[in-house]
Design an enzyme around this catalytic site. Structure first.
Site, PDB file in Angstrom:
ATOM      1  N   GLU A   1       0.863  -1.190   0.000  1.00  0.00           N
ATOM      2  CA  GLU A   1       0.000   0.000   0.000  1.00  0.00           C
ATOM      3  C   GLU A   1       0.888   1.224   0.000  1.00  0.00           C
ATOM      4  O   GLU A   1       1.875   1.285   0.744  1.00  0.00           O
ATOM      5  CB  GLU A   1      -0.857   0.097   1.287  1.00  0.00           C
ATOM      6  CG  GLU A   1      -2.012  -0.834   1.390  1.00  0.00           C
ATOM      7  CD  GLU A   1      -2.854  -0.583   2.652  1.00  0.00           C
ATOM      8  OE1 GLU A   1      -2.636   0.429   3.343  1.00  0.00           O
ATOM      9  OE2 GLU A   1      -3.732  -1.427   2.936  1.00  0.00           O
TER      10      GLU A   1
ATOM     11  N   GLU B   1     -13.881   5.470   0.042  1.00  0.00           N
ATOM     12  CA  GLU B   1     -14.752   4.491   0.719  1.00  0.00           C
ATOM     13  C   GLU B   1     -15.462   5.177   1.887  1.00  0.00           C
ATOM     14  O   GLU B   1     -14.838   5.508   2.890  1.00  0.00           O
ATOM     15  CB  GLU B   1     -13.924   3.304   1.211  1.00  0.00           C
ATOM     16  CG  GLU B   1     -13.291   2.512   0.076  1.00  0.00           C
ATOM     17  CD  GLU B   1     -12.264   1.505   0.575  1.00  0.00           C
ATOM     18  OE1 GLU B   1     -12.652   0.562   1.287  1.00  0.00           O
ATOM     19  OE2 GLU B   1     -11.067   1.674   0.265  1.00  0.00           O
TER      20      GLU B   1
ATOM     21  N   LYS C   1     -15.422   4.006   5.824  1.00  0.00           N
ATOM     22  CA  LYS C   1     -14.223   4.067   6.658  1.00  0.00           C
ATOM     23  C   LYS C   1     -14.366   5.241   7.628  1.00  0.00           C
ATOM     24  O   LYS C   1     -15.270   6.063   7.494  1.00  0.00           O
ATOM     25  CB  LYS C   1     -12.984   4.225   5.767  1.00  0.00           C
ATOM     26  CG  LYS C   1     -12.804   3.025   4.837  1.00  0.00           C
ATOM     27  CD  LYS C   1     -11.508   3.063   4.114  1.00  0.00           C
ATOM     28  CE  LYS C   1     -10.434   2.404   4.950  1.00  0.00           C
ATOM     29  NZ  LYS C   1      -9.178   2.233   4.185  1.00  0.00           N
TER      30      LYS C   1
ATOM     31  N   GLU D   1      -9.176   9.068   5.885  1.00  0.00           N
ATOM     32  CA  GLU D   1      -9.326   7.642   5.559  1.00  0.00           C
ATOM     33  C   GLU D   1     -10.343   7.393   4.442  1.00  0.00           C
ATOM     34  O   GLU D   1     -10.250   6.407   3.716  1.00  0.00           O
ATOM     35  CB  GLU D   1      -9.741   6.843   6.798  1.00  0.00           C
ATOM     36  CG  GLU D   1      -8.670   6.768   7.883  1.00  0.00           C
ATOM     37  CD  GLU D   1      -7.466   5.929   7.488  1.00  0.00           C
ATOM     38  OE1 GLU D   1      -7.582   5.124   6.552  1.00  0.00           O
ATOM     39  OE2 GLU D   1      -6.400   6.103   8.098  1.00  0.00           O
TER      40      GLU D   1
END
Ligand SMILES: *[C@@H]1O[C@H](CO)[C@@H](O)[C@H](O)[C@H]1NC(C)=O
Length: 346
Positions: free
Chosen positions: A263, A315, A318, A323
């Site tokens: 990542e 997203e 999250k 985040e």
């Protein structure tokens, strides 16, 4: 060199980096699914193909995505085993056999790059099961006549201490026991190749201490070394983090295990002017260049074995703030900013 030759050289260099027909196999994208507004998996896989994204990382064996992949595509996939499954997989070989029968055997035609046993599980309450779960899954894969499956795990820099300068880095007191056992296990199993994913986030180091961490150093833009560590000159924070993992691995005799970047990313919103689409674009463009073209760090001259960009989508389930804003794409499939990870106009 004449102007036209120079221009041609630039066009060729540009082509080498962005040519849609030959995506580098070392580069992929993390497909997190913690959103209630994300596109259908068939649309996501079409997006990957349209963008020339050759591989992706799934954090759990999502049968819907795997079924879609089976029908639709030859993209390569890395499949995660969630942390909360580790204790049961470690507790019995039969559980590992069941896991392989359910999540792997129906999908053996897929191009599976590896199985990631645990995500940032070390240190933590499930870390104690990493070695046992990996050993049982290894045996179960062999019995399922797939001896070449690569098993790995993914580490955050939270497993390290004393990372400045990088040569001082070690695994933390909470992590070092498990990591020593894990490295010994990988050496004992001696898979086709032994590798560990590391998560490398200059953004978090910069955002935590902007008074002392230079933005150009975090964004791969420094033109002079920012510091020296012995003979090694550091121009960017990414390399300092990567090499911290290398030094920590060396101290537990893990120097022969490849470190691939599982990542790396930069949020495009959520923290004021530290997180803009422009900064994220700069980071991701330079990250791509660093992995695909430079492909070395001060300590690693053999190559970094690729990167999985974090992440495919913003997203919304999250935690609020940065985040939720690591995506290269909005859930409506439009790009948040242009990036070489996506070689099309979306
Ligand atoms: C953000 O804004 C502050 C205050 O204006 C400024 O000092 C800082 O340099 C800015 N940071 C970035 C990354 O633009």
């Amino acid at each position: 060199m004449s102007y036209s030759v120079l221009l041609l050289a630039c066009v060729l260099a540009h082509h080498a980096i962005f040519a849609a027909s030959t995506p580098p196999t070392s580069v992929g994208v993390c497909y997190g699914t913690l959103g209630d507004n994300l596109p259908l998996s068939s649309d996501v896989i079409s997006l990957l193909e349209r963008c020339g994204i050759y591989k992706f990382r799934l954090y759990n064996p999502n049968l819907n995505v795997l079924d879609t992949l089976l029908r639709q595509s030859d993209r390569m996939v890395s499949v995660g085993v969630p942390n909360e499954h580790l204790s049961i997989l470690a507790s019995s070989l039969d559980e590992a056999r069941n896991w392989v029968a359910k999540f792997y055997t129906p999908y053996r035609r897929l191009n599976i790059e590896n199985i990631v046993v645990g995500n940032e599980v070390v240190p933590g309450e499930n870390a104690q099961y990493l070695v046992g779960a990996t050993r049982n899954l290894y045996t179960a894969f062999r019995e399922a006549t797939f001896p070449d499956m690569i098993l790995t795990t993914a580490l955050s820099s939270g497993s390290l201490v004393n990372t400045y300068p990088p040569s001082q880095a070690t695994f933390s007191p909470e992590a070092i026991g498990v990591m020593t056992d894990y490295v010994n296990l990988l050496k004992e199993l001696d898979m086709y190749y032994n590798m560990i994913y590391i998560h490398v986030y200059p953004y978090f180091a910069y955002a935590a201490d902007p008074a002392n961490v230079r933005l150009d150093y975090a964004l791969f833009q420094a033109t002079e070394p920012v510091f020296h560590d012995g003979d090694l000159a550091y121009f960017n924070l990414f390399d300092a983090i990567y090499d911290s993992f290398m030094w920590a691995m060396e101290k537990i005799n893990g120097q022969d295990i490849y470190l691939a970047v599982g990542e790396s990313g930069w949020p495009s919103a959520g923290n004021g002017n530290f997180t803009t689409p422009q900064l994220a674009q700069t980071y991701m463009t330079n990250l791509y260049q660093h992995i695909v073209v430079d492909n070395k760090t001060p300590k690693n001259s053999k190559g970094m074995r690729g990167v999985m960009a974090f992440a495919l989508f913003n997203e919304n389930l999250k935690p609020p703030g940065v985040e939720q804003n690591f995506g290269l794409f909005y859930p409506d499939l439009h790009a948040v900013y242009p990036t070489p990870f996506c070689q099309c106009k979306c």
